[in-house]
Design an enzyme around this catalytic site. Structure first.
Site, PDB file in Angstrom:
ATOM      1  N   GLY A 105      -3.655   9.916  -1.449  1.00  0.00           N
ATOM      2  CA  GLY A 105      -3.171   9.552  -2.787  1.00  0.00           C
ATOM      3  C   GLY A 105      -1.707   9.149  -2.806  1.00  0.00           C
ATOM      4  N   ASP A 155      -5.118  -2.926   4.172  1.00  0.00           N
ATOM      5  CA  ASP A 155      -5.012  -1.634   4.852  1.00  0.00           C
ATOM      6  C   ASP A 155      -5.763  -1.638   6.180  1.00  0.00           C
ATOM      7  OD1 ASP A 155      -3.732  -1.100   2.521  1.00  0.00           O
ATOM      8  OD2 ASP A 155      -5.301   0.148   1.671  1.00  0.00           O
TER       9      ASP A 155
HETATM   10  C1  GLA Z   1      -4.068  -1.015  -1.800  1.00  0.00           C
HETATM   11  C2  GLA Z   1      -5.268  -1.867  -1.394  1.00  0.00           C
HETATM   12  C3  GLA Z   1      -4.827  -3.081  -0.583  1.00  0.00           C
HETATM   13  C4  GLA Z   1      -3.690  -3.855  -1.255  1.00  0.00           C
HETATM   14  C5  GLA Z   1      -2.595  -2.899  -1.713  1.00  0.00           C
HETATM   15  C6  GLA Z   1      -1.541  -3.583  -2.535  1.00  0.00           C
HETATM   16  O1  GLA Z   1      -3.507  -0.428  -0.678  1.00  0.00           O
HETATM   17  O2  GLA Z   1      -6.166  -1.111  -0.618  1.00  0.00           O
HETATM   18  O3  GLA Z   1      -5.945  -3.923  -0.354  1.00  0.00           O
HETATM   19  O4  GLA Z   1      -4.156  -4.647  -2.298  1.00  0.00           O
HETATM   20  O5  GLA Z   1      -3.115  -1.823  -2.476  1.00  0.00           O
HETATM   21  O6  GLA Z   1      -0.803  -4.453  -1.749  1.00  0.00           O
END
Ligand code: GLA
Length: 363
Positions: A105, A155
């Site tokens: 989180g 990510d």
């Molecule tokens: C989260 C999402 C990613 C991206 C970021 C913002 O981490 O999982 O895909 O969109 O937010 O950059």
């Protein structure tokens, strides 16, 4: 009973390029040194029993699991099993032990770290090889279609492609990834990770709203994705309507340019310029994309006032962590100023550590 397989995946810090992934733009992440580790013992059974060091009870899931069967933390594991299975791959049963090293989180991609570690362990155990982009897509599918969070590919790609002492420039249009040296310590600069401990989540709500606003803005501008406007950013930005969707689009277009400018500044080892770009990104997330909070703004602004070269929230937003690039000799003073300011405003004391670019997922 086959031999156990161990696989681990790091969390990530996005240095810059926020919410650009689902707009086919650019981002520049590094891996965190902290990792999630999965130990998988395959067995001749059609269930998977998963334990986490952070949870009291193990979760038993059927290999034929479908979205809706499993909720909570184990949904990320079940989602990977489901996504692999739906892509036609055989998934063995057995037992899995998860050791979570990435704060949850906090905008550090703990979910993707879990997905990628589970995926890597299953692939190693079954002798399957999938290229990293395909792995990223399977993990993303687990998150989008099993867990129900409409996130992009940042990510998973960050975690799978990361390299020590480097950031990765990701171009989400063609999913190409390029390494960029990132070693601020070699230049007397530290990267501070400041965890506000204000938790966020991306299943629905504000994240999905931002995504929809970007799609509407692209359609209103007559393009499929905002990236299609990237070669004429100044004109497009000057002509954007002064509306909420207009401001959302302005963040994406200017943020993509800031990512490219950051890469250029890193190649010159100009950390002063990198810092200014981080702060500009923070302001754009605050004013145009509106994904920061007063608490996050306070941390970022205090760090800069106390001498940071620049500071910004990292990750999807609405809480989580701030990163600050700071001259080595100002590290303690900046940390003290941030702690004092958060205390003064009645927030929980943040955790502040100096961090660096770690290595990507692996066995
Ligand atoms: C989260 C999402 C990613 C991206 C970021 C913002 O981490 O999982 O895909 O969109 O937010 O950059």
């Amino acid at each position: 009973m086959s031999k156990p397989v161990e696989y681990s995946a790091p969390g990530r810090i996005n240095l810059i390029g926020e919410h650009t992934d689902y707009n086919h733009g650019f981002a520049l992440p590094i891996a965190l040194p902290e990792r999630t580790t999965v130990t998988f013992r395959p067995a001749d059974t059609d269930t998977l029993v998963v334990r986490s060091d952070r949870e009291a009870a193990p979760v038993r899931l059927a290999l034929g699991t479908v979205p809706g069967d499993v909720g909570g933390w184990a949904a990320y594991v079940a989602g990977v099993v489901w996504a692999l299975h739906s892509a036609g791959h055989h998934v063995p049963g057995g037992t899995m032990a998860v050791t979570g090293g990435v704060a949850t989180g906090s905008g550090l991609a703990s979910s993707a770290a879990l997905e990628c570690a589970v995926l890597g362990a299953i692939l190693s155990a079954s002798g399957l090889t999938l290229d990293r982009v395909e792995q990223a897509r399977i993990a993303q599918r687990a998150e989008n279609d099993y867990v129900g969070a409409p996130t992009g590919l940042l990510d998973q790609l960050a975690i799978l492609f990361a390299e020590r002492r480097h950031a990765q420039l990701i171009d989400f249009r063609d999913l190409s990834v390029r390494s960029v040296p990132f070693e601020p310590e070699a230049h007397g600069v530290s990267l501070l990770l400041i965890n506000s401990h204000a938790a966020h989540q991306h299943a629905g709500g504000e994240y999905a709203d931002r995504r929809a606003a970007c799609e509407r803005a692209a359609a209103a501008l007559g393009v499929v994705t905002l990236r299609d406007l990237q070669d004429r950013v100044p004109q497009v930005v000057a002509e954007l309507p002064d509306s909420e969707d207009g401001r959302r689009a302005r963040h994406i277009l200017t943020e993509n340019q800031r990512v490219l400018d950051t890469v250029a500044a890193l190649h010159r080892s100009d950390f002063g310029a990198v810092g200014r770009l981080l702060t500009a990104s923070q302001e754009s997330m605050r004013d145009d994309f509106e994904i920061t909070t007063d608490h996050i703004d306070l941390i970022a602004e205090t760090a800069v006032q106390a001498g940071a070269l620049g500071a910004r929230m990292t990750g999807g937003g609405f809480g989580g962590c701030v990163i600050a690039l700071v001259p080595g000799e100002r590290r303690e003073a900046i940390g003290d100023a941030v702690r004092a300011a958060t205390r003064h405003h009645g927030h929980r004391e943040p955790t502040i550590v100096a961090t660096h670019a770690g290595h990507g997922a692996g066995g």
